[in-house]
Design a protein around this motif. Structure first.
Motif, mmCIF file in Angstrom:
data_model
loop_
_atom_site.group_PDB
_atom_site.id
_atom_site.type_symbol
_atom_site.label_atom_id
_atom_site.label_comp_id
_atom_site.label_asym_id
_atom_site.label_seq_id
_atom_site.Cartn_x
_atom_site.Cartn_y
_atom_site.Cartn_z
ATOM 1 N N THR A 163 -12.490 -13.966 -0.842
ATOM 2 C CA THR A 163 -11.877 -13.505 0.409
ATOM 3 C C THR A 163 -10.779 -12.487 0.136
ATOM 4 O O THR A 163 -10.712 -11.440 0.786
ATOM 5 C CB THR A 163 -11.293 -14.702 1.186
ATOM 6 N N LEU A 164 -9.904 -12.777 -0.842
ATOM 7 C CA LEU A 164 -8.822 -11.856 -1.186
ATOM 8 C C LEU A 164 -9.373 -10.539 -1.728
ATOM 9 O O LEU A 164 -8.840 -9.462 -1.440
ATOM 10 C CB LEU A 164 -7.887 -12.503 -2.212
ATOM 11 N N LYS A 165 -10.457 -10.620 -2.506
ATOM 12 C CA LYS A 165 -11.075 -9.405 -3.037
ATOM 13 C C LYS A 165 -11.658 -8.558 -1.903
ATOM 14 O O LYS A 165 -11.537 -7.328 -1.908
ATOM 15 C CB LYS A 165 -12.183 -9.770 -4.034
ATOM 16 N N SER A 166 -12.264 -9.230 -0.898
ATOM 17 C CA SER A 166 -12.838 -8.501 0.237
ATOM 18 C C SER A 166 -11.751 -7.780 1.023
ATOM 19 O O SER A 166 -11.951 -6.652 1.494
ATOM 20 C CB SER A 166 -13.590 -9.473 1.157
ATOM 21 N N ILE A 167 -10.591 -8.436 1.157
ATOM 22 C CA ILE A 167 -9.471 -7.815 1.859
ATOM 23 C C ILE A 167 -8.938 -6.619 1.072
ATOM 24 O O ILE A 167 -8.717 -5.538 1.619
ATOM 25 C CB ILE A 167 -8.344 -8.837 2.104
ATOM 26 N N ALA A 168 -8.754 -6.833 -0.238
ATOM 27 C CA ALA A 168 -8.150 -5.791 -1.080
ATOM 28 C C ALA A 168 -9.044 -4.570 -1.244
ATOM 29 O O ALA A 168 -8.552 -3.456 -1.439
ATOM 30 C CB ALA A 168 -7.803 -6.366 -2.456
ATOM 31 N N THR A 169 -10.364 -4.759 -1.158
ATOM 32 C CA THR A 169 -11.293 -3.643 -1.385
ATOM 33 C C THR A 169 -11.859 -3.079 -0.087
ATOM 34 O O THR A 169 -12.705 -2.166 -0.144
ATOM 35 C CB THR A 169 -12.463 -4.092 -2.285
ATOM 36 N N ASN A 170 -11.415 -3.569 1.051
ATOM 37 C CA ASN A 170 -11.916 -3.053 2.322
ATOM 38 C C ASN A 170 -11.442 -1.614 2.532
ATOM 39 O O ASN A 170 -10.245 -1.339 2.494
ATOM 40 C CB ASN A 170 -11.434 -3.938 3.469
ATOM 41 N N PRO A 171 -12.354 -0.665 2.745
ATOM 42 C CA PRO A 171 -11.968 0.752 2.862
ATOM 43 C C PRO A 171 -10.990 1.019 3.999
ATOM 44 O O PRO A 171 -10.096 1.866 3.866
ATOM 45 C CB PRO A 171 -13.303 1.456 3.119
ATOM 46 N N LEU A 172 -11.132 0.306 5.124
ATOM 47 C CA LEU A 172 -10.244 0.528 6.266
ATOM 48 C C LEU A 172 -8.820 0.074 5.957
ATOM 49 O O LEU A 172 -7.850 0.717 6.363
ATOM 50 C CB LEU A 172 -10.780 -0.213 7.494
ATOM 51 N N ILE A 173 -8.701 -1.040 5.250
ATOM 52 C CA ILE A 173 -7.375 -1.537 4.875
ATOM 53 C C ILE A 173 -6.734 -0.604 3.850
ATOM 54 O O ILE A 173 -5.540 -0.281 3.935
ATOM 55 C CB ILE A 173 -7.474 -2.978 4.325
ATOM 56 N N ILE A 174 -7.522 -0.160 2.871
ATOM 57 C CA ILE A 174 -7.007 0.777 1.872
ATOM 58 C C ILE A 174 -6.539 2.065 2.549
ATOM 59 O O ILE A 174 -5.463 2.597 2.245
ATOM 60 C CB ILE A 174 -8.082 1.083 0.812
ATOM 61 N N ALA A 175 -7.340 2.563 3.498
ATOM 62 C CA ALA A 175 -6.982 3.797 4.202
ATOM 63 C C ALA A 175 -5.696 3.622 5.002
ATOM 64 O O ALA A 175 -4.833 4.513 5.021
ATOM 65 C CB ALA A 175 -8.130 4.211 5.126
ATOM 66 N N ALA A 176 -5.552 2.456 5.663
ATOM 67 C CA ALA A 176 -4.337 2.198 6.444
ATOM 68 C C ALA A 176 -3.102 2.154 5.540
ATOM 69 O O ALA A 176 -2.055 2.717 5.876
ATOM 70 C CB ALA A 176 -4.477 0.879 7.202
ATOM 71 N N LEU A 177 -3.234 1.521 4.382
ATOM 72 C CA LEU A 177 -2.107 1.445 3.447
ATOM 73 C C LEU A 177 -1.754 2.827 2.893
ATOM 74 O O LEU A 177 -0.581 3.169 2.761
ATOM 75 C CB LEU A 177 -2.448 0.488 2.297
ATOM 76 N N LEU A 178 -2.777 3.618 2.570
ATOM 77 C CA LEU A 178 -2.525 4.977 2.089
ATOM 78 C C LEU A 178 -1.823 5.803 3.161
ATOM 79 O O LEU A 178 -0.941 6.619 2.853
ATOM 80 C CB LEU A 178 -3.841 5.642 1.685
ATOM 81 N N GLY A 179 -2.214 5.587 4.408
ATOM 82 C CA GLY A 179 -1.560 6.306 5.496
ATOM 83 C C GLY A 179 -0.094 5.929 5.630
ATOM 84 O O GLY A 179 0.768 6.790 5.868
ATOM 85 N N VAL A 180 0.205 4.622 5.465
ATOM 86 C CA VAL A 180 1.596 4.164 5.538
ATOM 87 C C VAL A 180 2.414 4.786 4.411
ATOM 88 O O VAL A 180 3.534 5.281 4.619
ATOM 89 C CB VAL A 180 1.654 2.617 5.449
ATOM 90 N N PHE A 181 1.861 4.780 3.186
ATOM 91 C CA PHE A 181 2.568 5.364 2.042
ATOM 92 C C PHE A 181 2.778 6.866 2.243
ATOM 93 O O PHE A 181 3.840 7.408 1.915
ATOM 94 C CB PHE A 181 1.799 5.107 0.745
ATOM 95 N N ALA A 182 1.771 7.552 2.761
ATOM 96 C CA ALA A 182 1.895 8.993 3.006
ATOM 97 C C ALA A 182 2.990 9.274 4.023
ATOM 98 O O ALA A 182 3.741 10.253 3.899
ATOM 99 C CB ALA A 182 0.556 9.556 3.488
ATOM 100 N N SER A 183 3.089 8.384 5.040
ATOM 101 C CA SER A 183 4.132 8.557 6.057
ATOM 102 C C SER A 183 5.520 8.309 5.471
ATOM 103 O O SER A 183 6.469 9.046 5.749
ATOM 104 C CB SER A 183 3.872 7.599 7.225
ATOM 105 N N ILE A 184 5.634 7.254 4.636
ATOM 106 C CA ILE A 184 6.929 6.934 4.022
ATOM 107 C C ILE A 184 7.387 8.056 3.090
ATOM 108 O O ILE A 184 8.564 8.444 3.078
ATOM 109 C CB ILE A 184 6.839 5.598 3.240
ATOM 110 N N LEU A 185 6.440 8.581 2.319
ATOM 111 C CA LEU A 185 6.757 9.651 1.360
ATOM 112 C C LEU A 185 6.839 11.027 2.015
ATOM 113 O O LEU A 185 7.135 12.011 1.346
ATOM 114 C CB LEU A 185 5.699 9.686 0.251
ATOM 115 N N LYS A 186 6.546 11.058 3.368
ATOM 116 C CA LYS A 186 6.534 12.328 4.108
ATOM 117 C C LYS A 186 5.626 13.350 3.441
ATOM 118 O O LYS A 186 5.954 14.535 3.292
ATOM 119 C CB LYS A 186 7.960 12.878 4.255
ATOM 120 N N LEU A 187 4.456 12.861 3.010
ATOM 121 C CA LEU A 187 3.494 13.715 2.329
ATOM 122 C C LEU A 187 2.849 14.676 3.319
ATOM 123 O O LEU A 187 2.405 14.275 4.396
ATOM 124 C CB LEU A 187 2.415 12.845 1.667
#
Length: 226
Positions: free
Chosen positions: A75-99
């Motif tokens: 279950t944890l692996k499915s959460i960690a490797t889900n493309p939508l979750i990864i994309a959302a996290l990358l978006g948050v990091f990009a916003s924080i870093l003002k990329l």
């Protein structure tokens, strides 16, 4: 599980009850009703809902689809490797870093993002079969009715009693009243669940939400809550 006997349908129905296409429909509708300056609450809510929807959808599909013993590691692996979750996290990091990307790339990405949901709905509509819907009509109809009618009737009064008014109340209401997310169809297929039923929930909720959203806004405005 006591109501839905088919294991492959359980996770699909659970995610269909809570998961909505809020980012596309909710934020734009709040903006249209109150204007861009008043839509901040709707945008903030989307940042909370998107990761939450995807994590809970993975859990629901993993836990309830198999019908057997649930593996926490899987279950944890499915959460960690889900493309939508990864994309959302990358978006948050990009916003924080003002990329920021070059203008031509940002324009292209923005255009692709606007096209994604309409294109997915067109593809889903082309794959839609009324013959197959006939076998799932009862369970799909009940699920959509609970999502668009029963749940808002329960939680909207709670939101009002908690003090929500105006844009924040409409944003909360649309978190329940908007159609089932198109991505739920893809995730159901990837999880080995009933993808056919997931697609039917998307299409039915998209059609049925037109009168329910109208009535909800009309009633809330009549009560001077918006």
């Amino acid at each position: 599980p006591r109501v839905v006997r088919e294991p492959k349908q359980r996770g699909v129905i659970i995610q269909g009850l809570f998961r909505s296409n809020y980012v596309i429909f909710g934020v734009s509708l709040v903006t249209n009703v109150f204007g861009a300056e008043e839509a901040a609450a709707a945008s903030i809510l989307s940042a909370v809902l998107v990761p939450m929807y995807n994590v809970l959808a993975v859990i629901a599909l993993t836990v309830f689809t198999g019908g057997g013993k649930v593996s926490l590691k899987k279950t944890l692996k499915s959460i960690a490797t889900n493309p939508l979750i990864i994309a959302a996290l990358l978006g948050v990091f990009a916003s924080i870093l003002k990329l920021r990307f070059p203008a031509f790339l940002e324009t292209s990405l923005r255009d692709v993002s606007r096209l994604a949901t309409p294109l997915a709905l067109i593809v889903l509509g082309g794959d839609f079969s009324f013959r197959k819907l006939k076998g799932n009509m009862r369970i799909a109809g009940v699920t959509v009715f609970i999502k668009l009618v029963v749940i808002p009737l329960v939680f909207l009064p709670i939101a009002v009693l908690a003090g929500s008014r105006g844009p924040s109340l409409l944003a909360l209401a649309l978190a329940w009243e908007t159609p089932v997310a198109v991505s739920s169809y893809i995730m159901a297929q990837q999880a080995g669940a009933d993808g056919e039923l997931a697609g039917q929930l998307v299409v039915l909720s998209a059609v049925c939400c037109i009168p329910t959203v109208f009535l909800m806004i009309f009633i809330l405005q009549s009560m001077a809550l918006l």
